[in-house]
Motif scaffolding. Structure first.
Motif, PDB file in Angstrom:
ATOM      1  N   LEU A  56       0.828  -1.204   0.000  1.00 55.62           N
ATOM      2  CA  LEU A  56       0.000   0.000   0.000  1.00 55.62           C
ATOM      3  C   LEU A  56       0.864   1.256   0.000  1.00 55.62           C
ATOM      4  CD1 LEU A  56      -2.683  -1.124   2.629  1.00 55.62           C
ATOM      5  CD2 LEU A  56      -2.892  -1.113   0.120  1.00 55.62           C
ATOM      6  N   LEU A  57       1.925   1.248   0.789  1.00 53.47           N
ATOM      7  CA  LEU A  57       2.814   2.409   0.839  1.00 53.47           C
ATOM      8  C   LEU A  57       3.522   2.617  -0.501  1.00 53.47           C
ATOM      9  CD1 LEU A  57       4.384   1.840   4.384  1.00 53.47           C
ATOM     10  CD2 LEU A  57       2.739   3.612   3.736  1.00 53.47           C
ATOM     11  N   ALA A  58       3.913   1.497  -1.156  1.00 56.69           N
ATOM     12  CA  ALA A  58       4.631   1.604  -2.425  1.00 56.69           C
ATOM     13  C   ALA A  58       3.760   2.211  -3.517  1.00 56.69           C
ATOM     14  CB  ALA A  58       5.137   0.230  -2.857  1.00 56.69           C
ATOM     15  N   ARG A  59       2.442   2.033  -3.423  1.00 55.66           N
ATOM     16  CA  ARG A  59       1.539   2.618  -4.407  1.00 55.66           C
ATOM     17  C   ARG A  59       1.303   4.107  -4.147  1.00 55.66           C
ATOM     18  NH1 ARG A  59      -1.537  -0.952  -7.484  1.00 55.66           N
ATOM     19  NH2 ARG A  59      -3.166   0.606  -7.706  1.00 55.66           N
ATOM     20  N   LYS A  60       1.491   4.518  -2.902  1.00 55.26           N
ATOM     21  CA  LYS A  60       1.149   5.889  -2.531  1.00 55.26           C
ATOM     22  C   LYS A  60       2.354   6.822  -2.505  1.00 55.26           C
ATOM     23  CE  LYS A  60      -1.631   8.374   0.885  1.00 55.26           C
ATOM     24  NZ  LYS A  60      -2.410   8.276   2.147  1.00 55.26           N
ATOM     25  N   TYR A  61       3.534   6.285  -2.139  1.00 60.38           N
ATOM     26  CA  TYR A  61       4.715   7.140  -1.968  1.00 60.38           C
ATOM     27  C   TYR A  61       5.828   6.698  -2.913  1.00 60.38           C
ATOM     28  CZ  TYR A  61       2.241   8.384   2.318  1.00 60.38           C
ATOM     29  OH  TYR A  61       1.283   8.791   3.213  1.00 60.38           O
ATOM     30  N   SER A  62       6.792   7.588  -3.103  1.00 57.87           N
ATOM     31  CA  SER A  62       7.899   7.305  -4.009  1.00 57.87           C
ATOM     32  C   SER A  62       8.843   6.277  -3.391  1.00 57.87           C
ATOM     33  CB  SER A  62       8.682   8.589  -4.302  1.00 57.87           C
ATOM     34  OG  SER A  62       9.361   9.023  -3.133  1.00 57.87           O
ATOM     35  N   ARG A  63       9.574   5.584  -4.261  1.00 57.47           N
ATOM     36  CA  ARG A  63      10.572   4.613  -3.780  1.00 57.47           C
ATOM     37  C   ARG A  63      11.608   5.329  -2.896  1.00 57.47           C
ATOM     38  NH1 ARG A  63       7.142   1.464  -6.396  1.00 57.47           N
ATOM     39  NH2 ARG A  63       7.728   0.643  -8.451  1.00 57.47           N
ATOM     40  N   ARG A  64      12.058   6.475  -3.362  1.00 57.58           N
ATOM     41  CA  ARG A  64      13.105   7.210  -2.640  1.00 57.58           C
ATOM     42  C   ARG A  64      12.640   7.603  -1.245  1.00 57.58           C
ATOM     43  NH1 ARG A  64      13.680  12.919  -2.785  1.00 57.58           N
ATOM     44  NH2 ARG A  64      15.692  13.656  -1.992  1.00 57.58           N
ATOM     45  N   GLY A  65      11.422   8.147  -1.154  1.00 60.25           N
ATOM     46  CA  GLY A  65      10.919   8.560   0.150  1.00 60.25           C
ATOM     47  C   GLY A  65      10.735   7.387   1.095  1.00 60.25           C
ATOM     48  N   LEU A  66      10.186   6.284   0.576  1.00 59.01           N
ATOM     49  CA  LEU A  66       9.957   5.123   1.430  1.00 59.01           C
ATOM     50  C   LEU A  66      11.257   4.516   1.928  1.00 59.01           C
ATOM     51  CD1 LEU A  66       7.016   3.043  -0.115  1.00 59.01           C
ATOM     52  CD2 LEU A  66       7.163   4.049   2.156  1.00 59.01           C
ATOM     53  N   MET A  67      12.216   4.332   1.020  1.00 59.83           N
ATOM     54  CA  MET A  67      13.483   3.741   1.448  1.00 59.83           C
ATOM     55  C   MET A  67      14.188   4.626   2.470  1.00 59.83           C
ATOM     56  SD  MET A  67      15.274   1.703  -1.734  1.00 59.83           S
ATOM     57  CE  MET A  67      15.081   2.905  -3.034  1.00 59.83           C
ATOM     58  N   SER A  68      14.151   5.926   2.255  1.00 55.90           N
ATOM     59  CA  SER A  68      14.808   6.839   3.196  1.00 55.90           C
ATOM     60  C   SER A  68      14.177   6.743   4.585  1.00 55.90           C
ATOM     61  CB  SER A  68      14.724   8.277   2.679  1.00 55.90           C
ATOM     62  OG  SER A  68      15.360   8.411   1.429  1.00 55.90           O
ATOM     63  N   VAL A  69      12.839   6.761   4.643  1.00 60.02           N
ATOM     64  CA  VAL A  69      12.153   6.711   5.937  1.00 60.02           C
ATOM     65  C   VAL A  69      12.380   5.371   6.629  1.00 60.02           C
ATOM     66  CG1 VAL A  69       9.868   6.683   7.016  1.00 60.02           C
ATOM     67  CG2 VAL A  69      10.414   8.416   5.305  1.00 60.02           C
ATOM     68  N   LEU A  70      12.249   4.272   5.893  1.00 58.22           N
ATOM     69  CA  LEU A  70      12.385   2.950   6.513  1.00 58.22           C
ATOM     70  C   LEU A  70      13.812   2.685   6.981  1.00 58.22           C
ATOM     71  CD1 LEU A  70      10.115   0.930   4.065  1.00 58.22           C
ATOM     72  CD2 LEU A  70       9.623   1.523   6.445  1.00 58.22           C
ATOM     73  N   LEU A  71      14.801   3.190   6.238  1.00 63.11           N
ATOM     74  CA  LEU A  71      16.186   3.060   6.701  1.00 63.11           C
ATOM     75  C   LEU A  71      16.421   3.923   7.940  1.00 63.11           C
ATOM     76  CD1 LEU A  71      18.016   3.078   3.266  1.00 63.11           C
ATOM     77  CD2 LEU A  71      18.211   1.268   4.976  1.00 63.11           C
ATOM     78  N   ALA A  72      15.826   5.121   7.950  1.00 63.93           N
ATOM     79  CA  ALA A  72      15.983   5.999   9.110  1.00 63.93           C
ATOM     80  C   ALA A  72      15.358   5.388  10.359  1.00 63.93           C
ATOM     81  CB  ALA A  72      15.362   7.363   8.812  1.00 63.93           C
ATOM     82  N   VAL A  73      14.221   4.717  10.203  1.00 71.67           N
ATOM     83  CA  VAL A  73      13.562   4.088  11.350  1.00 71.67           C
ATOM     84  C   VAL A  73      14.404   2.957  11.913  1.00 71.67           C
ATOM     85  CG1 VAL A  73      11.565   2.682  11.985  1.00 71.67           C
ATOM     86  CG2 VAL A  73      11.235   4.759  10.653  1.00 71.67           C
ATOM     87  N   GLN A  74      15.156   2.265  11.056  1.00 70.00           N
ATOM     88  CA  GLN A  74      15.981   1.151  11.529  1.00 70.00           C
ATOM     89  C   GLN A  74      17.158   1.601  12.389  1.00 70.00           C
ATOM     90  OE1 GLN A  74      17.288  -1.819   8.744  1.00 70.00           O
ATOM     91  NE2 GLN A  74      15.372  -1.773   7.586  1.00 70.00           N
ATOM     92  N   VAL A  75      17.645   2.816  12.156  1.00 69.96           N
ATOM     93  CA  VAL A  75      18.873   3.258  12.831  1.00 69.96           C
ATOM     94  C   VAL A  75      18.749   3.228  14.360  1.00 69.96           C
ATOM     95  CG1 VAL A  75      20.450   5.200  13.159  1.00 69.96           C
ATOM     96  CG2 VAL A  75      19.701   4.581  10.856  1.00 69.96           C
ATOM     97  N   PRO A  76      17.708   3.856  14.971  1.00 70.38           N
ATOM     98  CA  PRO A  76      17.624   3.791  16.439  1.00 70.38           C
ATOM     99  C   PRO A  76      17.395   2.371  16.968  1.00 70.38           C
ATOM    100  CG  PRO A  76      15.666   4.829  15.512  1.00 70.38           C
ATOM    101  CD  PRO A  76      16.660   4.716  14.408  1.00 70.38           C
ATOM    102  N   VAL A  77      16.696   1.529  16.198  1.00 67.59           N
ATOM    103  CA  VAL A  77      16.496   0.144  16.646  1.00 67.59           C
ATOM    104  C   VAL A  77      17.822  -0.608  16.642  1.00 67.59           C
ATOM    105  CG1 VAL A  77      15.245  -2.003  16.218  1.00 67.59           C
ATOM    106  CG2 VAL A  77      14.142   0.183  15.739  1.00 67.59           C
ATOM    107  N   LEU A  78      18.619  -0.394  15.599  1.00 65.34           N
ATOM    108  CA  LEU A  78      19.939  -1.026  15.539  1.00 65.34           C
ATOM    109  C   LEU A  78      20.816  -0.567  16.698  1.00 65.34           C
ATOM    110  CD1 LEU A  78      20.566  -0.691  11.692  1.00 65.34           C
ATOM    111  CD2 LEU A  78      20.441  -2.848  12.950  1.00 65.34           C
ATOM    112  N   ALA A  79      20.785   0.740  16.970  1.00 65.29           N
ATOM    113  CA  ALA A  79      21.591   1.264  18.071  1.00 65.29           C
ATOM    114  C   ALA A  79      21.123   0.719  19.417  1.00 65.29           C
ATOM    115  CB  ALA A  79      21.546   2.791  18.061  1.00 65.29           C
TER     116      ALA A  79
END
Length: 445
Positions: free
Chosen positions: A315-338
């Motif tokens: 659903l997100l891939a149909r609504k938002y750009s690839r670039r925006g989605l990848m950037s947000v999802l990678l950013a969300v992973q950073v604090p979890v990894l830390a």
């Protein structure tokens, strides 16, 4: 929409304009064999069912070979040194580009461009499984190895053909759902080929476990035999020389807009997760978890949670750009990894907190992977669907294998927190790289 490049060439002036968009040494062969103009296509229910079954079956074979067979042979008393040869067979995945070259080079006049190769690979898989049933694993270990190698080769051939078919069938807006199917099928397939086959082995033995995998193979074989590729895709692709295909491999990154940047981003896209995921089992063991607890959480609870969350990625891939989605999802992973660097302290507060951290990271990665898969399809040209997909997937897999290898060595020398902090730093760098340099190709797809 999925084939705007080809419909555009329909109205262009004949000879002088054909070579202009590609500027490649391959254009001489395409002049002699014009690429068929393909109309926009909407996938049917039968297309989706085949892609889903193919994705699940592909990863069922991975789970069967690398989880079930390894565990069954360990039960029979084989040493880790002997089992390492079985694990090494998985490295044939790195040669998937060679299988894709065969698919692109030899296109049958009848049977469908990819359906033919799906049938060939399924027949080879079925024959390999029959041989495995006839062998006694307690006495014929060195006969098992070549059979497992052949099984792995046909499995990679099947995977290359199914990914190529998906790239051809799915238009731009449907590729997010295509990536979702791949991820859900991967989770389900590994559970079937790993946990399901092992349960049958515990109840009924080796032959029954292999027979169950063979039965699944026949079901997919029957479904594929009844399937017909859309008429627009059933025309054989123009015959290409092997030299042209190898040139395509060499020129792919040059012909793709910002190809070198995409190479680097693709290689690095899964490194943050892969580095940390390699340490899940040993770290939980050191925290006092039993094998049963680890198995339930890592192979049942978390995969089911990820499967439940995966449709959101489509659903997100149909609504938002690839670039925006990848950037947000990678950013969300950073604090979890830390936060995983403090897994020991979290376990002191509550034993299940590390599992929550791992679950959140897995869900984030599950949402990210379909977007990356969709971007890979976007970068692939339909006339080289199997080859372009295989090349890009090989680069992504190379990054994950390298990250896992480096993570285990770093954990041995500096401990698990160092791995998680390095993974978080890598995640931040990749996130910035995607936001700054990634460009998508929706108009041309």
């Amino acid at each position: 929409m999925a084939y705007r490049r080809h419909t555009h060439s329909k109205t262009a002036p004949p000879a002088p304009q054909i070579a202009e968009p590609q500027k490649s040494s391959l254009h001489s062969s395409t002049q002699n064999h014009p690429i068929p103009v393909m109309p926009p296509y909407t996938p049917t229910r039968r297309d989706w069912l085949l892609l889903t079954a193919a994705g699940a079956f592909k990863f069922t074979l991975v789970g069967f070979t690398l989880v079930a067979v390894m565990t069954m042979l360990k039960t029979y008393g084989y040493t880790l040194e002997q089992l390492s040869w079985v694990f090494l067979l998985g490295s044939v995945e790195a040669a998937k580009v060679l299988f894709a070259i065969a698919i692109e080079r030899y296109c049958p006049a009848r049977g469908g461009r990819f359906r033919f190769w799906l049938l060939v690979s399924l027949a080879g898989i079925a024959a390999s499984l029959v041989l495995l049933m006839l062998l006694d694993p307690r006495r014929h270990f060195f006969l098992l190895l070549p059979v497992l190698f052949v099984l792995s080769c046909f499995g990679v051939l099947f995977g290359s053909a199914s990914v190529g078919l998906g790239s051809l069938l799915l238009p731009y807006r449907a590729r997010g759902h295509g990536g979702v199917i791949q991820v859900v099928a991967a989770r389900a397939g590994k559970m079937i080929g790993g946990a399901g086959v092992l349960w049958i082995f515990q109840q009924y033995g080796w032959a029954s476990a292999v027979a169950a995998t063979l039965a699944f193979t026949f079901l997919v074989l029957l479904q594929t035999a009844l399937y017909r590729e859309p008429e627009a895709f059933r025309q054989p692709a123009p015959a290409r020389r092997l030299s042209d295909l190898f040139k395509r491999l060499a020129l792919f990154w040059r012909e793709t807009p910002r190809g070198k940047t995409w190479f680097a981003l693709l290689f690095a896209s899964c490194i943050p997760y892969a580095a940390t995921a390699t340490t899940f089992t040993p770290e939980l063991t050191d925290l006092g978890w039993t094998p049963k607890q680890i198995g339930i959480v890592l192979t049942a609870v978390i995969p089911l949670a990820c499967m439940a969350a995966t449709p959101a990625a489509g659903l997100l891939a149909r609504k938002y750009s690839r670039r925006g989605l990848m950037s947000v999802l990678l950013a969300v992973q950073v604090p979890v990894l830390a936060s995983l660097a403090f897994a020991k302290e979290a376990a002191a507060l509550h034993p299940m907190l590390p599992a929550v951290q791992i679950g959140l990271l897995n869900i984030g990665y599950t949402l990210l992977l379909p977007v990356v898969m969709a971007a890979i399809m976007d970068k692939s040209r339909s006339e080289y669907a199997a080859l372009d997909n295989a090349l890009q997937l090989s680069i992504m897999l190379a990054g994950t294998y390298a990250a896992g290898f480096a993570a285990l060595r770093l954990a041995h020398k500096s401990g698990y927190p160092a791995v998680h902090l390095c993974a978080a730093a890598a995640g931040a760098i990749v996130c910035f790289g995607v936001w700054r340099w990634f460009r998508e190709d929706c108009p041309s797809q």
